[in-house]
Design a protein around this motif. Structure first.
Motif, PDB file in Angstrom:
ATOM      1  N   PRO A  21       0.854  -1.175   0.000  1.00  0.00           N
ATOM      2  CA  PRO A  21       0.000   0.000   0.000  1.00  0.00           C
ATOM      3  C   PRO A  21       0.896   1.232   0.000  1.00  0.00           C
ATOM      4  O   PRO A  21       1.798   1.343   0.816  1.00  0.00           O
ATOM      5  CB  PRO A  21      -0.770  -0.117   1.315  1.00  0.00           C
ATOM      6  CG  PRO A  21      -0.702  -1.559   1.666  1.00  0.00           C
ATOM      7  CD  PRO A  21       0.597  -2.059   1.122  1.00  0.00           C
ATOM      8  N   LEU A 290      -1.144 -18.723  13.898  1.00  0.00           N
ATOM      9  CA  LEU A 290      -0.458 -19.596  12.946  1.00  0.00           C
ATOM     10  C   LEU A 290      -1.309 -20.821  12.638  1.00  0.00           C
ATOM     11  O   LEU A 290      -1.396 -21.271  11.509  1.00  0.00           O
ATOM     12  CB  LEU A 290       0.912 -20.017  13.501  1.00  0.00           C
ATOM     13  CG  LEU A 290       1.951 -18.896  13.490  1.00  0.00           C
ATOM     14  CD1 LEU A 290       3.191 -19.312  14.272  1.00  0.00           C
ATOM     15  CD2 LEU A 290       2.325 -18.516  12.056  1.00  0.00           C
TER      16      LEU A 290
ATOM     17  N   THR B   4       2.060  -4.065  13.328  1.00  0.00           N
ATOM     18  CA  THR B   4       2.218  -5.317  14.051  1.00  0.00           C
ATOM     19  C   THR B   4       3.650  -5.518  14.526  1.00  0.00           C
ATOM     20  O   THR B   4       3.905  -6.002  15.614  1.00  0.00           O
ATOM     21  CB  THR B   4       1.856  -6.487  13.139  1.00  0.00           C
ATOM     22  OG1 THR B   4       0.614  -6.174  12.561  1.00  0.00           O
ATOM     23  CG2 THR B   4       1.744  -7.758  13.914  1.00  0.00           C
ATOM     24  N   LEU B  19       5.185 -15.522  12.971  1.00  0.00           N
ATOM     25  CA  LEU B  19       3.910 -14.838  12.849  1.00  0.00           C
ATOM     26  C   LEU B  19       4.106 -13.401  12.402  1.00  0.00           C
ATOM     27  O   LEU B  19       3.405 -12.893  11.526  1.00  0.00           O
ATOM     28  CB  LEU B  19       3.191 -14.863  14.193  1.00  0.00           C
ATOM     29  CG  LEU B  19       1.854 -14.133  14.168  1.00  0.00           C
ATOM     30  CD1 LEU B  19       0.865 -14.905  13.327  1.00  0.00           C
ATOM     31  CD2 LEU B  19       1.331 -13.909  15.556  1.00  0.00           C
ATOM     32  N   GLN B  20       5.088 -12.745  13.013  1.00  0.00           N
ATOM     33  CA  GLN B  20       5.279 -11.345  12.666  1.00  0.00           C
ATOM     34  C   GLN B  20       5.678 -11.197  11.212  1.00  0.00           C
ATOM     35  O   GLN B  20       5.258 -10.261  10.541  1.00  0.00           O
ATOM     36  CB  GLN B  20       6.308 -10.725  13.594  1.00  0.00           C
ATOM     37  CG  GLN B  20       5.768 -10.742  15.012  1.00  0.00           C
ATOM     38  CD  GLN B  20       6.375  -9.683  15.883  1.00  0.00           C
ATOM     39  OE1 GLN B  20       7.474  -9.218  15.600  1.00  0.00           O
ATOM     40  NE2 GLN B  20       5.684  -9.318  16.932  1.00  0.00           N
ATOM     41  N   PHE B  22       4.746 -13.217   8.885  1.00  0.00           N
ATOM     42  CA  PHE B  22       3.520 -13.444   8.136  1.00  0.00           C
ATOM     43  C   PHE B  22       2.614 -12.209   8.141  1.00  0.00           C
ATOM     44  O   PHE B  22       2.131 -11.754   7.110  1.00  0.00           O
ATOM     45  CB  PHE B  22       2.770 -14.647   8.728  1.00  0.00           C
ATOM     46  CG  PHE B  22       1.434 -14.871   8.099  1.00  0.00           C
ATOM     47  CD1 PHE B  22       1.328 -15.573   6.897  1.00  0.00           C
ATOM     48  CD2 PHE B  22       0.273 -14.376   8.683  1.00  0.00           C
ATOM     49  CE1 PHE B  22       0.099 -15.766   6.302  1.00  0.00           C
ATOM     50  CE2 PHE B  22      -0.958 -14.569   8.085  1.00  0.00           C
ATOM     51  CZ  PHE B  22      -1.044 -15.266   6.893  1.00  0.00           C
ATOM     52  N   LEU B  23       2.426 -11.660   9.340  1.00  0.00           N
ATOM     53  CA  LEU B  23       1.522 -10.525   9.454  1.00  0.00           C
ATOM     54  C   LEU B  23       2.074  -9.290   8.749  1.00  0.00           C
ATOM     55  O   LEU B  23       1.323  -8.496   8.197  1.00  0.00           O
ATOM     56  CB  LEU B  23       1.218 -10.220  10.920  1.00  0.00           C
ATOM     57  CG  LEU B  23       0.426 -11.306  11.659  1.00  0.00           C
ATOM     58  CD1 LEU B  23       0.115 -10.861  13.071  1.00  0.00           C
ATOM     59  CD2 LEU B  23      -0.861 -11.667  10.925  1.00  0.00           C
ATOM     60  N   ARG B  25       3.632  -9.345   6.070  1.00  0.00           N
ATOM     61  CA  ARG B  25       3.253  -9.518   4.652  1.00  0.00           C
ATOM     62  C   ARG B  25       1.763  -9.252   4.451  1.00  0.00           C
ATOM     63  O   ARG B  25       1.360  -8.669   3.463  1.00  0.00           O
ATOM     64  CB  ARG B  25       3.608 -10.922   4.178  1.00  0.00           C
ATOM     65  CG  ARG B  25       5.074 -11.068   3.773  1.00  0.00           C
ATOM     66  CD  ARG B  25       5.292 -12.345   2.978  1.00  0.00           C
ATOM     67  NE  ARG B  25       4.772 -13.511   3.653  1.00  0.00           N
ATOM     68  CZ  ARG B  25       5.474 -14.253   4.520  1.00  0.00           C
ATOM     69  NH1 ARG B  25       6.716 -13.933   4.794  1.00  0.00           N
ATOM     70  NH2 ARG B  25       4.926 -15.306   5.099  1.00  0.00           N
ATOM     71  N   GLN B  26       0.964  -9.693   5.450  1.00  0.00           N
ATOM     72  CA  GLN B  26      -0.465  -9.423   5.369  1.00  0.00           C
ATOM     73  C   GLN B  26      -0.724  -7.923   5.302  1.00  0.00           C
ATOM     74  O   GLN B  26      -1.589  -7.449   4.594  1.00  0.00           O
ATOM     75  CB  GLN B  26      -1.196  -9.964   6.612  1.00  0.00           C
ATOM     76  CG  GLN B  26      -1.210 -11.459   6.723  1.00  0.00           C
ATOM     77  CD  GLN B  26      -2.022 -12.083   5.619  1.00  0.00           C
ATOM     78  OE1 GLN B  26      -3.170 -11.747   5.425  1.00  0.00           O
ATOM     79  NE2 GLN B  26      -1.397 -12.961   4.862  1.00  0.00           N
ATOM     80  N   GLU B  27       0.045  -7.213   6.099  1.00  0.00           N
ATOM     81  CA  GLU B  27      -0.198  -5.787   6.207  1.00  0.00           C
ATOM     82  C   GLU B  27       0.109  -5.044   4.915  1.00  0.00           C
ATOM     83  O   GLU B  27      -0.386  -3.961   4.680  1.00  0.00           O
ATOM     84  CB  GLU B  27       0.629  -5.205   7.350  1.00  0.00           C
ATOM     85  CG  GLU B  27      -0.230  -4.474   8.334  1.00  0.00           C
ATOM     86  CD  GLU B  27       0.365  -4.523   9.708  1.00  0.00           C
ATOM     87  OE1 GLU B  27       1.497  -4.046   9.867  1.00  0.00           O
ATOM     88  OE2 GLU B  27      -0.302  -5.045  10.614  1.00  0.00           O
ATOM     89  N   ARG B  28       0.956  -5.656   4.102  1.00  0.00           N
ATOM     90  CA  ARG B  28       1.283  -5.003   2.842  1.00  0.00           C
ATOM     91  C   ARG B  28       0.193  -5.221   1.799  1.00  0.00           C
ATOM     92  O   ARG B  28       0.179  -4.586   0.768  1.00  0.00           O
ATOM     93  CB  ARG B  28       2.612  -5.541   2.308  1.00  0.00           C
ATOM     94  CG  ARG B  28       3.799  -5.085   3.143  1.00  0.00           C
ATOM     95  CD  ARG B  28       5.072  -5.135   2.323  1.00  0.00           C
ATOM     96  NE  ARG B  28       5.393  -6.495   1.904  1.00  0.00           N
ATOM     97  CZ  ARG B  28       6.195  -7.315   2.597  1.00  0.00           C
ATOM     98  NH1 ARG B  28       6.719  -6.923   3.722  1.00  0.00           N
ATOM     99  NH2 ARG B  28       6.463  -8.516   2.137  1.00  0.00           N
TER     100      ARG B  28
END
Ligand SMILES: Nc1nc2c(ncn2[C@@H]2O[C@H](COP(=O)(O)OP(=O)(O)O)[C@@H](O)[C@H]2O)c(=O)[nH]1
Lengths: 322, 656
Positions: A21, A290, B4, B19-20, B22-23, B25-28
């Motif tokens: 973004p 997870l 996060t 997890l961080q 992963f998150l 990447r989610q946040e992007r």
């Protein structure tokens, strides 16, 4: 599958050049948050006497958090209401009362006392479907009628269950509080029609567009407290009706049932008798998330109420179940 | 919202790190909302099922249920009927159809997606408009074996009307046409031809077989001739960031709250533009101004700037009177505020639209009472032709004149989907009966222009002179009283023919008269005027002035003008004088008028080449109480002229 192998050919997370973004762009989670806040504010601005249904679960937790953010620093301008079957987990009652006190919210607890008197206070008197009908659906209708709430804000999501995929964000209920899937108002843009006649009401679902993963992600990012039952612990359980039930004040081993200690957690919370735990090693929030990412079983699988019959949730909604 | 990665900086354990990662990447990921449209059996459900399945948006137990049901329905092609994934409500399942918009969710490593799945048949327009209203992109399915259908055109039209910037035409079932590149090319060409008439910014074509998965998620081995990307890849990469409007600050105030004794917070979701502390803002419709002191994000944190679609709280430096429904805009960028405007309306109710019936209009965060004052035309969504109609029915789309009891700020929909749209709510049933889209063009184009009538002479130093001849002297000489016969009616209803036939009759009887004919005037005196509402008002005003002058001179004026607006004819009556002005409605069914039409104007109007054509693309308001109603279908010219002469006798213009 005929010619295609079901393996996916998309890049894995690690290699995907994610579209970051950019300037003036919100991440999807921030967009969901903004949408939900818009919806909650709209209810407060247009409805006369709204209430937020609080079920103590993780979705309720997110909903409550969003409501607080929507009006911060002011207090939430509506009461919370817990429609209580009396058969929930003790951890849930503790959590509920502590949280309500902490944030200074008005909490209404409603039970269908009449039905409890007639059928009995012992959970063994109740089947899941009678409980769902009397202690949830009828209890909710009683509560909404008694307090004359014209809008009930609920934490249901569209991805939870198939019949919810078509649910509106502002879902219209007639004066018998029934939901008619064929007679819902078209919902365009973010302009919601909240006009009601006397006796009619709205169910409002600000989390409609959230997925389970979004909920966990948000809980983590915002440090939202959740009931400890969501985390895996060694718990004494018995196996009954295809479910793993935790031994408690309500669930006692029956003849022939063996109590085992199993590392397990709950993916959804409900009544003790119809909510099964699932074996899990996820003893921290991180691990729960997870695990959710890996999940291949939809979350309501462990709730008996949905499996009764094909299309059962829809029948309940028609009758006024939220 | 907190990032996060900052929540647990001391993370040591592996789960947290994983997890961080992963998150983060989610946040992007950003969010793409798209709507799917297709006729029954084009394979829409199968396509969505395939997208969800291959991107793992289906849970295992759902899959098991689908496997079970696939067997039951006896699906022909595959052991797993993917169309069942998108199957929703019970009634539909029983009938094997989908009837309402259903929302689905899936995510890929690059983006999150929300699909609004709209059924192709029953209730199509209403559902498509609903699904399209929030979409960044639309997928239109075409069955390769059937080619472009009326429905495909309808879908494209609705997509364009609802302002969807990106349209993807998925040509499905390529397996049924042996993956033939020519079939694909033909469909692409035909569709692009039609789409050229619409406003579509970005149009893409992809040949697929949803059943076998070709070009849905994976490139097809069967179509080496296709050099483009797969559907999923397109969905993941299409550029949507610049679709937003960051220029015009529009913040509809949702709710006003007290932050403390002195400060009021204005709560709202930013529809467009960027807002920063220090900005000079105007509050519409009132027009008060103020300066932004603080912008607070959700939860109350101070923001350096707010932008769409953030839900913010704004604090102004001064305590300005602001309430829900007001619109905050930047003071150097203020939209017009009006109570009369034109909009495209999608009618969504079983009951017909009633002009003049009170409706509520919900525009952004305000509800304003008002009415639809006229239906200017209906669009045939299949041909894009404009049709004159008195009303709109379920699933019909037309241009309407809206009249509100209070003015609102108007942005064209193409610039702002939030402030450029509204819904119509029935005041009795409280149902949402229509959706409105504000137009780009000047709102009053086709409407009459009262200013033309009421404006004063440009200079006050002009004075009236009077004739020395009295009306009696003229009547004595000419043998009749002066008067104006005003023939009004559709193009082709017989106005000019009758006007000149009457002139001849009067001339032969020794009377002094003159014809003012609409077309003739437009060749000379009025050649500077167009056919917009304003042009028509001015045309009629000048004609009425001339008729009045002729009457002053003792002559009988015979006027032949379509004069479609009642308002304009009323004004003409005022200018000529009510006792000298006689309205005659030359009336014939529109089909007959069309047949009589020698210059093919009706056709030109339907194709859009001639604009605002009364009866076709603009309203013709029939006279309510004409002095004479002439049905020109069942009578000869002679008979009609007889009746006109009779009218003049009755009214005392001609001697008895
Ligand atoms: N041969 C072929 N059949 C297809 C394809 N996509 C869908 N179908 C079939 O077309 C029929 C209608 O599909 P469905 O997805 O239910 O269509 P919908 O009405 O548009 O949702 C089903 O029998 C599908 O199996 C395709 O790519 N190739």
């Amino acid at each position: 599958m005929n010619q295609s192998s079901p393996t996916t050919a998309t890049p894995t997370d690690a290699e995907a050049p994610a579209i970051r973004p950019g300037r003036y762009t919100l991440s999807h989670l921030a967009q969901l948050e903004a949408e939900s806040i818009h919806i909650i504010r709209e209810v407060v601005a247009e409805c006369e006497n709204p209430v937020m249904l609080y079920s103590v679960g993780k979705d309720s937790g997110v909903l409550l958090h969003l409501a607080r953010k929507a009006f911060a620093p002011a207090k939430i301008p509506f009461p919370l209401m817990h429609v209580d079957t009396t058969f929930k987990f003790p951890e849930m009652y503790e959590f509920r009362d502590r949280l309500a006190a902490e944030i200074g919210a008005e909490l209404i607890v409603h039970r269908n006392e009449k039905a409890l008197d007639e059928i009995g206070r012992d959970p063994e008197c109740w089947t899941c479907s009678v409980c769902a009908d009397q202690l949830k659906t009828q209890a909710l209708i009683q509560a909404l009628t008694q307090h004359q709430f014209d809008a009930a804000i609920c934490g249901a999501r569209r991805d939870e269950e198939r019949s919810r995929a078509k649910e509106r964000i502002f879902s219209f209920r007639n004066n018998r509080m029934q939901w008619d899937p064929r007679n819902q108002r078209p919902e365009l843009w973010n302009v919601y029609n909240t006009r009601l006649h006397k006796g009619e009401s709205l169910r409002v679902f600000p989390l409609s567009n959230w997925t389970e993963l979004d909920i966990w992600h948000y809980i983590y990012a915002e440090s939202i407290p959740v009931v400890s039952l969501y985390l895996a612990r060694p718990r004494p359980v018995v196996y009954r009706d295809g479910m793993m039930l935790m031994v408690s004040n309500i669930i006692q081993p029956r003849e022939g049932e063996r109590v085992e200690e199993v590392m397990c957690r709950y993916r959804t919370l409900g009544c003790q008798l119809c909510t099964g735990a699932a074996p899990s090693e996820a003893d921290t929030l991180e691990k729960v998330i997870l695990e959710t990412i890996q999940a291949t079983k939809s979350e309501r699988q462990n709730r008996a109420v949905d499996q009764d019959r094909d299309g059962s949730m829809e029948d309940k909604k028609r009758e006024g179940y939220f | 919202m907190k990032a996060t990665s900052n929540t647990t900086t001391t993370a040591t354990d592996a789960a947290t790190a994983e997890l961080q990662d992963f998150l983060a990447r989610q946040e992007r990921k950003d969010l793409l909302r798209f709507v799917t449209a297709g006729s029954v059996d084009d394979g829409k459900s199968t396509l969505i099922g395939r997208l969800l399945f291959e991107s793992q948006g289906i849970f295992e137990d759902q899959l098991a249920a689908i496997r079970k049901a696939s067997g039951r329905r006896g699906s022909a092609h595959a052991d797993l009927d993917l169309s069942l994934v998108t199957d929703g409500l019970k009634a539909e399942r029983e009938q094997g159809i989908t009837i309402d918009v259903a929302y689905r969710y899936f995510t890929t490593p690059r983006r999150k997606f929300i699909i609004a799945d709209t059924p192709g048949h029953e209730q199509y327009t209403r559902n498509m408009a609903t699904g399209a209203s929030m979409a960044n992109l639309m997928v239109i399915l075409i069955d390769a074996a059937n080619g472009v259908t009326t429905q495909s055109r309808r879908h494209a039209f609705i997509g364009a009307l609802l302002g969807i910037p990106h349209i993807v035409v998925v040509v499905n079932k390529m397996d049924l046409v042996d993956y033939d590149p020519d079939v694909f090319a033909r469909i692409r060409e035909e569709f692009a031809d039609f789409a050229a008439k619409l406003e579509i910014r970005d149009l893409t074509f992809i040949p697929v077989s949803s059943l076998y998965g070709d070009n849905v998620v994976r490139h097809s081995q069967k179509m080496p001739w296709y050099g483009g990307t797969t559907l999923l890849n397109h969905l993941e990469t299409v550029h949507i960031a610049s679709d937003r409007n960051l220029i015009d600050l529009r913040l509809p105030v949702q709710y006003v709250t007290r932050l403390d004794d002195k400060t009021r917070g204005l709560l709202g979701t930013i529809a467009s533009g960027v807002i920063r502390p220090g900005d000079e803002v105007t509050i519409l419709p009132g027009g008060h101004t103020g300066r932004v002191q603080r912008v607070l994000g959700p939860g109350g944190e101070e923001l350096a700037q707010g932008y769409p679609p953030q839900a913010v709280t704004v604090v102004l430096e001064q305590d300005v009177d602001v309430s829900r429904g007001n619109l905050l805009v930047r003071s150097n960028n203020v939209p017009p505020v009006e109570s009369r405007f034109d909009a495209m309306v999608v009618w969504m109710s079983e009951g017909l639209l009633e002009t003049g019936r009170p409706y509520y209009i919900k525009h952004a965060t305000q509800i304003v009472p008002g009415e639809v004052s006229a239906v200017r035309y209906r669009i045939d969504v299949n041909t894009l032709h404009r049709q004159a109609v008195p009303t709109l029915g379920l699933n019909e789309i037309g241009r309407c004149a809206i009249h509100l009891h209070r003015p609102i700020a108007l942005d064209p929909y193409t610039r702002n989907r939030q402030t450029g749209s509204f819904i119509l709510i029935d005041r009795v049933t409280h149902n949402t009966v229509g959706a409105g889209i504000l137009l780009d063009r000047k709102p009053s184009e086709a409407a009459p222009s009262p200013e033309r009538w009421t404006s004063q002479p440009k200079s006050e130093h002009v004075h009236r002179h009077t004739s020395r001849i009295t009306p009696e002297q003229r009547t004595e000489r000419l043998g009749h009283n002066p008067g104006t016969l005003w023939l009004t009616g559709l193009c082709g209803s017989g106005k000019s023919t009758l006007a000149y036939a009457l002139e001849e009759r009067l001339f032969q009887a020794g009377h002094a008269c003159a014809v003012l004919d609409g077309e003739n005037l437009r060749l000379g005196l009025n050649k500077d005027l167009d056919f917009s509402g304003e042009g028509r008002s001015e045309n009629i005003r000048r004609a009425a002035q001339v008729a009045q002058t002729l009457n002053e001179a003792g002559l009988i004026a015979i006027c032949a003008f379509i004069a479609p607006h009642r308002l304009d004819r009323e004004h003409a009556r005022d200018i000529v004088g009510p006792d000298r002005f006689f309205e005659v409605h030359t009336d014939a069914p529109i089909d007959l008028c069309r047949q009589r039409d020698p210059h093919g104007l009706y056709e030109l109007a339907e194709s859009g080449e001639v604009q605002f054509f009364p009866g076709v693309t603009a309203p013709y308001e029939r006279p309510e109480a004409p002095a004479l109603h002439l049905d020109t279908e069942g009578a000869t010219v002679e008979q009609c002229v007889d009746r006109l002469v009779e009218l003049l006798r009755q009214k005392g213009i001609l001697p008895a």
